[in-house]
Scaffold this motif. Structure first.
Motif, PDB file in Angstrom:
ATOM      1  N   VAL A  10       0.785  -1.188   0.004  1.00 39.51           N
ATOM      2  CA  VAL A  10      -0.083  -0.113  -0.129  1.00 39.51           C
ATOM      3  C   VAL A  10       0.942   1.265  -0.097  1.00 39.51           C
ATOM      4  CG1 VAL A  10      -1.613   1.151   1.293  1.00 39.51           C
ATOM      5  CG2 VAL A  10      -1.937  -1.285   1.172  1.00 39.51           C
ATOM      6  N   GLU A  11       1.923   1.444   0.786  1.00 41.96           N
ATOM      7  CA  GLU A  11       2.559   2.452   1.069  1.00 41.96           C
ATOM      8  C   GLU A  11       3.555   2.576  -0.295  1.00 41.96           C
ATOM      9  OE1 GLU A  11       4.697   1.754   4.854  1.00 41.96           O
ATOM     10  OE2 GLU A  11       3.128   2.427   5.951  1.00 41.96           O
ATOM     11  N   SER A  12       3.959   1.727  -0.653  1.00 41.77           N
ATOM     12  CA  SER A  12       4.601   1.751  -1.868  1.00 41.77           C
ATOM     13  C   SER A  12       3.974   2.397  -3.135  1.00 41.77           C
ATOM     14  CB  SER A  12       5.340   0.201  -2.420  1.00 41.77           C
ATOM     15  OG  SER A  12       6.356   0.088  -1.527  1.00 41.77           O
ATOM     16  N   LEU A  13       2.704   2.104  -3.200  1.00 42.67           N
ATOM     17  CA  LEU A  13       1.802   2.519  -4.257  1.00 42.67           C
ATOM     18  C   LEU A  13       1.398   4.103  -4.246  1.00 42.67           C
ATOM     19  CD1 LEU A  13      -0.587  -0.246  -5.150  1.00 42.67           C
ATOM     20  CD2 LEU A  13       1.214   0.838  -6.856  1.00 42.67           C
ATOM     21  N   MET A  14       1.297   4.566  -2.967  1.00 49.13           N
ATOM     22  CA  MET A  14       0.728   5.810  -2.662  1.00 49.13           C
ATOM     23  C   MET A  14       1.437   6.872  -3.588  1.00 49.13           C
ATOM     24  SD  MET A  14      -1.861   5.824  -0.393  1.00 49.13           S
ATOM     25  CE  MET A  14      -2.701   4.622   0.765  1.00 49.13           C
ATOM     26  N   PRO A  15       2.761   6.947  -3.558  1.00 49.04           N
ATOM     27  CA  PRO A  15       3.470   8.007  -4.046  1.00 49.04           C
ATOM     28  C   PRO A  15       3.112   8.251  -5.842  1.00 49.04           C
ATOM     29  CG  PRO A  15       4.830   6.973  -2.527  1.00 49.04           C
ATOM     30  CD  PRO A  15       3.736   6.305  -2.862  1.00 49.04           C
ATOM     31  N   TYR A  16       2.612   7.217  -6.244  1.00 51.68           N
ATOM     32  CA  TYR A  16       2.462   6.987  -7.851  1.00 51.68           C
ATOM     33  C   TYR A  16       0.761   7.507  -8.019  1.00 51.68           C
ATOM     34  CZ  TYR A  16       6.836   5.060  -7.326  1.00 51.68           C
ATOM     35  OH  TYR A  16       8.246   4.643  -7.343  1.00 51.68           O
ATOM     36  N   LEU A  17       0.112   7.777  -7.073  1.00 52.78           N
ATOM     37  CA  LEU A  17      -1.187   7.781  -7.365  1.00 52.78           C
ATOM     38  C   LEU A  17      -1.479   9.487  -7.765  1.00 52.78           C
ATOM     39  CD1 LEU A  17      -2.957   6.043  -4.409  1.00 52.78           C
ATOM     40  CD2 LEU A  17      -2.455   5.111  -6.785  1.00 52.78           C
ATOM     41  N   GLY A  18      -0.944  10.057  -7.581  1.00 53.46           N
ATOM     42  CA  GLY A  18      -1.227  11.834  -8.017  1.00 53.46           C
ATOM     43  C   GLY A  18      -2.547  12.160  -7.335  1.00 53.46           C
ATOM     44  N   PRO A  19      -3.165  12.815  -8.036  1.00 54.63           N
ATOM     45  CA  PRO A  19      -4.286  13.548  -7.575  1.00 54.63           C
ATOM     46  C   PRO A  19      -5.726  12.481  -7.647  1.00 54.63           C
ATOM     47  CG  PRO A  19      -4.032  14.390  -9.673  1.00 54.63           C
ATOM     48  CD  PRO A  19      -2.608  13.661  -9.430  1.00 54.63           C
ATOM     49  N   SER A  20      -5.413  11.344  -8.532  1.00 58.82           N
ATOM     50  CA  SER A  20      -6.740  10.498  -8.739  1.00 58.82           C
ATOM     51  C   SER A  20      -7.019   9.574  -7.473  1.00 58.82           C
ATOM     52  CB  SER A  20      -6.316   9.668 -10.152  1.00 58.82           C
ATOM     53  OG  SER A  20      -6.104  10.598 -11.145  1.00 58.82           O
ATOM     54  N   SER A  21      -8.065   8.987  -7.770  1.00 57.35           N
ATOM     55  CA  SER A  21      -8.495   7.966  -6.803  1.00 57.35           C
ATOM     56  C   SER A  21      -8.837   6.682  -7.980  1.00 57.35           C
ATOM     57  CB  SER A  21     -10.022   8.196  -6.351  1.00 57.35           C
ATOM     58  OG  SER A  21      -9.806   9.291  -5.388  1.00 57.35           O
ATOM     59  N   TYR A  22      -8.399   5.528  -6.962  1.00 58.42           N
ATOM     60  CA  TYR A  22      -8.299   4.270  -7.627  1.00 58.42           C
ATOM     61  C   TYR A  22      -9.224   3.232  -6.955  1.00 58.42           C
ATOM     62  CZ  TYR A  22      -4.715   6.169 -10.418  1.00 58.42           C
ATOM     63  OH  TYR A  22      -3.965   7.115 -11.195  1.00 58.42           O
ATOM     64  N   TRP A  23     -10.225   2.586  -7.542  1.00 58.44           N
ATOM     65  CA  TRP A  23     -10.977   1.492  -7.179  1.00 58.44           C
ATOM     66  C   TRP A  23      -9.751   0.394  -6.523  1.00 58.44           C
ATOM     67  CZ3 TRP A  23     -15.191   2.677  -5.414  1.00 58.44           C
ATOM     68  CH2 TRP A  23     -16.086   3.233  -6.078  1.00 58.44           C
ATOM     69  N   ILE A  24     -10.045  -0.222  -5.316  1.00 59.76           N
ATOM     70  CA  ILE A  24      -9.320  -1.548  -5.113  1.00 59.76           C
ATOM     71  C   ILE A  24     -10.194  -2.725  -5.059  1.00 59.76           C
ATOM     72  CG2 ILE A  24      -7.254  -0.073  -4.202  1.00 59.76           C
ATOM     73  CD1 ILE A  24      -8.375  -0.646  -1.354  1.00 59.76           C
ATOM     74  N   GLY A  25      -9.697  -3.716  -4.557  1.00 65.20           N
ATOM     75  CA  GLY A  25     -10.519  -4.997  -4.615  1.00 65.20           C
ATOM     76  C   GLY A  25     -11.334  -5.203  -3.364  1.00 65.20           C
ATOM     77  N   LEU A  26     -11.872  -4.293  -2.703  1.00 69.31           N
ATOM     78  CA  LEU A  26     -12.386  -4.378  -1.414  1.00 69.31           C
ATOM     79  C   LEU A  26     -13.952  -4.035  -1.510  1.00 69.31           C
ATOM     80  CD1 LEU A  26     -10.243  -3.126   1.386  1.00 69.31           C
ATOM     81  CD2 LEU A  26     -11.235  -5.609   1.137  1.00 69.31           C
ATOM     82  N   LYS A  27     -14.959  -4.550  -1.063  1.00 67.55           N
ATOM     83  CA  LYS A  27     -16.279  -4.352  -1.202  1.00 67.55           C
ATOM     84  C   LYS A  27     -16.896  -5.220  -0.249  1.00 67.55           C
ATOM     85  CE  LYS A  27     -19.970  -4.912  -4.783  1.00 67.55           C
ATOM     86  NZ  LYS A  27     -20.576  -5.523  -6.063  1.00 67.55           N
ATOM     87  N   LYS A  28     -18.287  -4.530   0.252  1.00 66.10           N
ATOM     88  CA  LYS A  28     -19.051  -5.144   1.002  1.00 66.10           C
ATOM     89  C   LYS A  28     -20.475  -4.890   0.534  1.00 66.10           C
ATOM     90  CE  LYS A  28     -19.254  -1.219   4.349  1.00 66.10           C
ATOM     91  NZ  LYS A  28     -18.994  -0.965   5.678  1.00 66.10           N
ATOM     92  N   LEU A  29     -21.397  -6.011   0.818  1.00 68.13           N
ATOM     93  CA  LEU A  29     -22.675  -6.196   0.472  1.00 68.13           C
ATOM     94  C   LEU A  29     -23.690  -4.782   0.886  1.00 68.13           C
ATOM     95  CD1 LEU A  29     -23.690  -9.836   0.922  1.00 68.13           C
ATOM     96  CD2 LEU A  29     -23.098  -8.524  -1.260  1.00 68.13           C
TER      97      LEU A  29
END
Length: 315
Positions: free
Chosen positions: A116-135
């Motif tokens: 998670v921490e390794s990806l954070m710096p590359y996200l820029g101003p955008s938001s990205y869906w990840i593989g977590l969901k609940k009913l």
């Protein structure tokens, strides 16, 4: 004898001692002869025996020839043994997951805080869906692979689908359209070693083993690809060894590339030189023309325009 006129302190003539000297000299000569003969035997054994005992020493010296490595397809970022892909387009959570599945992955599943921490710096101003969901709001969070989320990081918001951005993890309605991140396991390949890579191929051709391979930059259908390289004295790629296969899959990445395999209805796969494929690797799909990417060999209809790979022997 000369020694007969000389006496020692006991009055015993020296000649009596000299009678014993020939035996001593003979023993010394025997010892020296034995040592010389032994040395010659050892040298002969060393010269003739070692090559047989240590035949093919490169097996032990070139350990890199058989080492494995994990890699990710082109445009994917590798963190340890996992690969991550950031989309450029916005999708709903469901559509993002469908696209990730098409890439042999899923919306991002994280196994550690480091990922998670390794990806954070590359996200820029955008938001990205990840593989977590609940009913719904009262049910627990679940990963896209149906594993339970153990709450090792905090998810803000009141939505039922999770997304990540530069400052953390939050949630929103699954119907919102935002960018997404896919994840998949890194591919395992035998490392191409210095003992197999050569510089015997010219221009943009890449040498591996006894062949040169060329990866196209543009796209054509299968027949046009075959015709083009036949005029150049080469052919759509033939894959004869595991080493060839591993190199081609790694270099192709996620892009589809035609190779020199096709089949007629009800017949076996054949190479472009009309030899029948010895099925040492699988070909998925029901098409009549084979293509390759990082995931393996697949089949499709021959009229679609994709990249291609050609091969020719080294000269």
């Amino acid at each position: 004898m000369e020694g007969e006129a000389i006496e020692n302190t006991d009055g015993v003539e020296v000649v009596e001692q000299e009678v014993k000297r020939p035996g001593i000299i003979t023993k010394k000569m025997l010892v020296m002869s034995s040592m010389i003969c032994g040395g010659i035997v050892f040298l002969l054994w060393a010269m003739l025996g070692f090559p047989r005992k240590f035949k093919n020493p490169k097996i032990f010296e070139d350990n890199t020839c058989s080492e494995d490595e994990t890699i990710c397809p082109k445009a994917w970022n590798q963190i340890r043994n996992n690969c991550f892909f950031q989309s450029e387009y916005e999708k709903t959570w469901i559509d993002g997951q469908a696209n990730c599945i098409a890439y042999r992955g899923s919306l991002a599943i994280f196994n550690s805080k480091n990922e998670v921490e390794s990806l954070m710096p590359y996200l820029g101003p955008s938001s990205y869906w990840i593989g977590l969901k609940k009913l719904n709001a009262s049910t627990p969070w679940m990963w896209a692979n149906e594993d339970a989320f153990n709450n090792w990081f905090k998810i803000e918001g009141n939505g039922t689908c999770a997304f990540m951005f530069k400052k953390g993890i939050s949630s929103a309605s699954c119907d919102d359209a935002i960018k997404y991140i896919c994840s998949r396991e890194a591919l395992l390949f035998a490392k191409l070693s210095k003992c197999t890579q050569t510089m015997e191929c010219s221009g943009k051709w890449i040498g591996v083993g006894k062949k040169c391979f060329y990866f196209s930059g543009d796209t054509k259908n299968w027949t046009a690809s075959k015709r083009f390289f036949s005029s150049q004295g080469s052919k759509l790629a033939h894959i004869d060894t595991q080493e060839d296969m591993e190199f081609l899959r790694r270099h192709a990445g996620t892009f589809m590339h035609w190779i020199g395999l096709n089949r007629k209805q009800g017949e076996s796969w054949k190479w472009t030189n009309d030899t029948t494929l010895n099925p040492w690797f699988g070909i998925s799909g029901i098409g009549s023309f084979a293509f390759l990417n990082a995931d393996g060999v697949h089949s499709s209809r021959g009229f679609i325009d994709i990249k291609w790979i050609c091969s020719k022997p080294k000269f």
